[in-house]
Structure formats: structure tokens, C-alpha cells
Design a protein around this motif. Structure first.
Motif, PDB file in Angstrom:
ATOM      1  N   PHE A  48       7.332   6.956  -6.532  1.00 37.38           N
ATOM      2  CA  PHE A  48       5.741   6.295  -6.895  1.00 37.38           C
ATOM      3  C   PHE A  48       5.487   4.669  -6.889  1.00 37.38           C
ATOM      4  CE2 PHE A  48       1.181   5.371  -8.081  1.00 37.38           C
ATOM      5  CZ  PHE A  48       0.348   6.148  -7.359  1.00 37.38           C
ATOM      6  N   HIS A  98      -0.751   8.807  -9.579  1.00 41.45           N
ATOM      7  CA  HIS A  98       0.092   9.484 -10.758  1.00 41.45           C
ATOM      8  C   HIS A  98       0.787  10.878 -11.378  1.00 41.45           C
ATOM      9  CE1 HIS A  98       4.538   8.192 -11.882  1.00 41.45           C
ATOM     10  NE2 HIS A  98       4.582   9.663 -10.601  1.00 41.45           N
ATOM     11  N   TYR A 124       3.624   2.354  -4.636  1.00 42.68           N
ATOM     12  CA  TYR A 124       2.524   1.279  -5.308  1.00 42.68           C
ATOM     13  C   TYR A 124       2.775  -0.270  -5.036  1.00 42.68           C
ATOM     14  CZ  TYR A 124      -1.178  -0.539  -7.537  1.00 42.68           C
ATOM     15  OH  TYR A 124      -2.117  -0.840  -8.493  1.00 42.68           O
ATOM     16  N   VAL A 164       3.395  11.855  -1.621  1.00 42.59           N
ATOM     17  CA  VAL A 164       3.670  10.102  -3.007  1.00 42.59           C
ATOM     18  C   VAL A 164       3.445   8.933  -2.361  1.00 42.59           C
ATOM     19  CG1 VAL A 164       5.727   9.174  -4.036  1.00 42.59           C
ATOM     20  CG2 VAL A 164       5.276  11.659  -4.587  1.00 42.59           C
ATOM     21  N   ALA A 219       0.130   6.774  -3.635  1.00 40.72           N
ATOM     22  CA  ALA A 219       0.693   5.606  -3.803  1.00 40.72           C
ATOM     23  C   ALA A 219      -0.632   4.096  -2.986  1.00 40.72           C
ATOM     24  CB  ALA A 219       1.945   5.088  -3.629  1.00 40.72           C
TER      25      ALA A 219
END
Length: 452
Positions: free
Chosen positions: A324, A298, A328, A230, A234
Motif C-alpha cells: 500500500f 490502509h 500511495y 490495494v 492507495a
């Protein structure tokens, strides 16, 4: 072959997974092997830069085994969602992994191919790569590396002397075999295939392999793996946006679990900050458009989480997956501020600056590369008018992370728009003139030196 024992460190850890993820294959027998590009800068990281051209062709064109690593090429098995439709009939159809080496940061690197011949997963394909496709991959990987995107590197391109017929470009066209240097070729689709087969033992081996060999963690915890993926993906999505890059085909079989971008087909760089800009002519719904790439990545990571349900509880997987967005947002601020050449402030201030820049770029259709070139160091030139007044104000508290003292800043911005890509290819196709390609690589690397 000449070996520097300090730089050349072979490995064959892929074999520890057993034959659940690969099939031994043989390379195609090409009519000729003409070396067109060798990336000695990348080769030096794994101890291959001292190869003569003849040795280079033997190992990276004819695929004679490199000492101490895999004894024969391995075509990897995987499944994947392709434009959100699950496909259980895919795998390495025109490529394979033929060596593993440690780089100078002690990362495990795979040498993988594109265009090396048919495999059990070729279906109706010929297993070949067009020379144009290889040239385009060189340009993509060089540009992304310079712009700070975690990416595979194109290590080698060798023309192979076959005439290929392709329905989506002028044919017959020239053929090539390419080698990429990549931090692993384990994809989300690799996990999907094992989940599809309900093989719990193989899934546990793959999780442990990935954590130990690609993340350097002594763990078998699938939740920990998902958390790492993740974070890495991201960051990848954020770097794509800051670079103005559109991958084009963000299927789950094209997402590496190390978060390193690879496998470039119909890529493009967006000329302006247009969220609807697409790279693939067949992406009719804009599923992988510029502005939808974080969502797409994602979604792919959701498929990893779904696969890991084979050996983990749903609750912790869902909780981890939901991080996520919180990964991000700061990652995209960091990426844009890096390209802007300024030192970050606090998260709220950084986020506000990024939103202000995106708004100005979107509403004015200012060229992305021009803006980041002009504004590098945080001082926006006077000719940016009222539409950028809020950007100028938001930049006020930011200090430059490096001066504009590199020679690159005395020229014009280095961009990679489709017209120039086609022009570089036309010189090769029409006159066998490789000078524009090599000149562009030099210009890209100059930009990369200025940005670092």
C-alpha cells in the motif's frame, strides 16, 4: 421509455451472487415526487439522458423497474468496522441497488439509492434522507469529480414531501430520495460479512464476481483481487489529499472495493493543509482527520485481507497488503502534480516537490484552493514570498501540461468550504431558491473543464 440501444445496455450480474449478499425490498411510497436535480451528463453515459421528466421520476423516484435489468430493488448485506469497532448488524438501511447498466467505457455501473425507505437492515432508522443531505451529496460528488477524485456521481435528487425529525439539525426538515451512479456497491464490509459467516463457497463467488465484473479480469484469485484493491484504494487516498477533501467516515463498510469514493455524510474540504482537520463532529479522536486518511484506508484494506484468509494463505496476503505505501507515495505525487498542472519528472524529483509544497502549505496556512489556482502551470506568482522560495525553486524544472488559457483562470478559485455549503442550503430552506446550487454546479464543472 426512449432507449438508445447503443447507449442503454442493461445488466443484472448481481443476481449471480445469489441471496447471500442481498435481500429483495420495496421502495417507500412517497407523498410526492418533485424533481430537483437530474444529472444528464452522467445519465448520458448509461443511456438514460433521453428520459422525460415524468419517466425520470417514475424510474428514479417511484422505482418502476428499468427494462432488462434487476426486476426489483435489492438491499445489500454487509458488516463493517465503524470507528474501529466491528458491527455485524448493518447493511443497506435506507438504500438499495435497483439497476445495473454498462457505461460508455463498458464498466458495470450500479444505480443505488439513499433515502428510499426501510429495509431489513434499517434497525431503528426511518429509511429516509433529508433534502439537505441530498444537496450536500450533489456538491461533494460534483466537486470531487472536477478535482479528479474517483467518485460516485449524484444522478438524481427528488423531494418526497415528508417532514423528518433529526437530532443533529433543525427539525422538522424536508425529505428526499437520491440516486447515485456508482462503479459497483461491493464494499470491504461485504467480504467481512461472508468471512464472519465462514461461507467459503460464497467468498469464492464474491471474489470471482468482483474480479470479472468490476475489474474485467478472468480470475478467481483472492491475492490478485487484494493487489488490485490495494492499488485502487492507495490512489483514492492520494486523490483525497490532493483535493484537500475529508470524507469524515472511512469505516470499512464505506470503502468500495473498486476504489471509488461514495456515501458522503459529514464531509468537508479542508481550508488549509492541516493534518488534524476533521469533518465529523463525532470523530473525537481525529481517527479520520485529513492527514490520517491514508492510514485509515490502509487499515480498512487490512480488514479485506483478513477476510480473504478464509480462502487464501496469510503470507501472500500480508505481502500484498504491505505494498500500500509503495503505491500511495507515487500516487499522491501524481495527484498533486495533476492538480498543479505540471508534467511529472522522475519519482525522486516529484516526491521532493510534493514534500516542499506540503511543508509550505502547512507552515503558512495558505488556503489550499488559492495555492493550486495561483500555481497552476508551475509558475508561482510573485506575491508568494520567502516562505514559498523553496517551492518556486523546486518548480523550476517542471513544464505546464496545459496553458492557462481557459476562461476559468481569469476568475477566482472555485472552493467548497462549509460556509458556502450552508449558504447554498439556506437559500433552499428559507426561500426555496435553487439558483445558488445550480450556479455552483456550473462553476464546479467550469473548473473541471479547465483542469482536464
Amino acid at each position: 421509455m426512449p432507449i438508445n440501444p447503443q447507449a442503454y445496455r442493461p445488466a443484472k450480474t448481481l443476481l449471480t451472487l445469489g441471496d447471500t449478499v442481498f435481500d429483495p425490498v420495496a421502495a417507500a411510497d412517497f407523498p410526492e415526487t418533485r424533481l430537483r436535480f437530474r444529472n444528464d451528463r452522467a445519465a448520458a453515459e448509461v443511456g438514460l439522458d433521453a428520459l422525460t421528466d415524468d419517466e425520470w421520476i417514475a424510474h428514479l423516484g417511484r422505482f418502476e423497474p428499468l427494462p432488462g435489468t434487476l426486476p426489483q430493488p435489492l438491499a445489500l448485506r454487509y458488516h463493517g468496522h465503524q470507528f474501529r469497532t466491528y458491527n455485524p448488524e448493518i447493511g443497506d438501511g435506507r438504500g438499495f441497488t435497483f439497476a445495473q447498466l454498462r457505461d460508455d467505457d463498458d464498466r458495470l455501473m450500479d444505480l443505488g439509492t439513499k433515502g428510499s425507505g426501510q429495509t431489513p437492515w434499517s434497525r431503528f432508522g426511518d429509511g429516509r434522507l433529508t433534502l439537505k443531505g441530498g444537496v450536500r451529496e450533489i456538491l461533494a460528488t460534483e466537486m470531487l469529480e472536477a478535482l479528479g477524485v474517483p467518485t460516485s456521481r449524484t444522478l438524481s435528487l427528488i423531494e418526497t414531501g415528508e417532514a423528518l425529525d433529526r437530532g443533529d439539525e433543525p427539525s422538522p426538515t424536508r425529505s428526499a430520495v437520491m440516486v447515485r451512479l456508482n462503479h459497483g456497491h461491493i464494499r470491504i464490509g461485504t467480504f467481512q460479512r461472508i468471512a464472519y459467516e465462514r461461507d467459503e463457497a460464497a467468498m469464492r463467488r464474491l471474489v470471482g464476481y468482483t474480479l470479472r465484473n468490476l475489474y474485467g479480469e478472468d480470475s478467481d484469485d483472492p491475492i490478485r483481487l487484494l493487489d488490485l484493491v490495494v492499488a485502487r484504494t492507495a490512489t483514492l487516498a492520494a486523490r483525497y489529499m490532493a483535493a484537500g477533501f475529508v470524507h469524515g467516515v472511512l469505516n470499512s463498510d464505506n470503502i468500495n472495493v473498486t476504489g471509488e469514493s461514495f456515501d458522503y455524510g459529514p464531509w468537508r474540504f479542508a481550508p488549509t493543509w492541516d493534518p488534524a482537520f476533521t469533518a465529523a463532529y463525532f470523530d473525537h479522536r481525529g481517527l479520520y482527520a485529513f492527514g490520517r486518511q491514508p492510514e485509515a484506508i490502509h487499515w480498512d484494506v487490512m480488514q479485506l485481507a483478513a477476510s480473504l484468509r478464509l480462502i487464501a494463505e496469510s503470507g501472500p496476503l500480508v505481502e500484498t497488503l504491505e505494498r500500500f505505501g509503495e503505491r500511495y507515495q507515487p500516487a499522491v505525487a501524481t495527484a498533486i502534480l495533476w492538480r498543479l498542472g505540471v508534467i511529472p519528472q522522475d519519482p525522486d524529483t516529484d516526491r521532493a516537490l510534493v514534500q516542499t509544497i506540503e511543508q509550505a502549505l502547512r507552515t503558512t496556512a495558505t488556503p489550499i484552493d488559492r495555492f493550486f489556482f495561483d500555481a497552476f502551470g508551475g509558475a508561482l506568482p510573485d506575491h508568494y514570498g520567502d516562505a514559498f522560495a523553496a517551492v518556486r525553486t523546486a518548480l523550476g524544472p517542471y513544464a505546464a501540461r496545459r496553458a492557462r488559457d481557459h476562461d476559468y483562470w481569469r476568475g477566482e478559485p472555485c472552493a467548497m468550504l462549509i460556509d458556502e455549503v450552508e449558504s447554498i442550503w439556506s437559500a433552499i430552506a428559507d426561500r426555496d431558491d435553487w439558483a445558488p446550487l445550480h450556479a455552483k454546479i456550473a462553476a464546479i464543472r467550469k473548473m473541471g473543464d479547465a483542469l482536464r
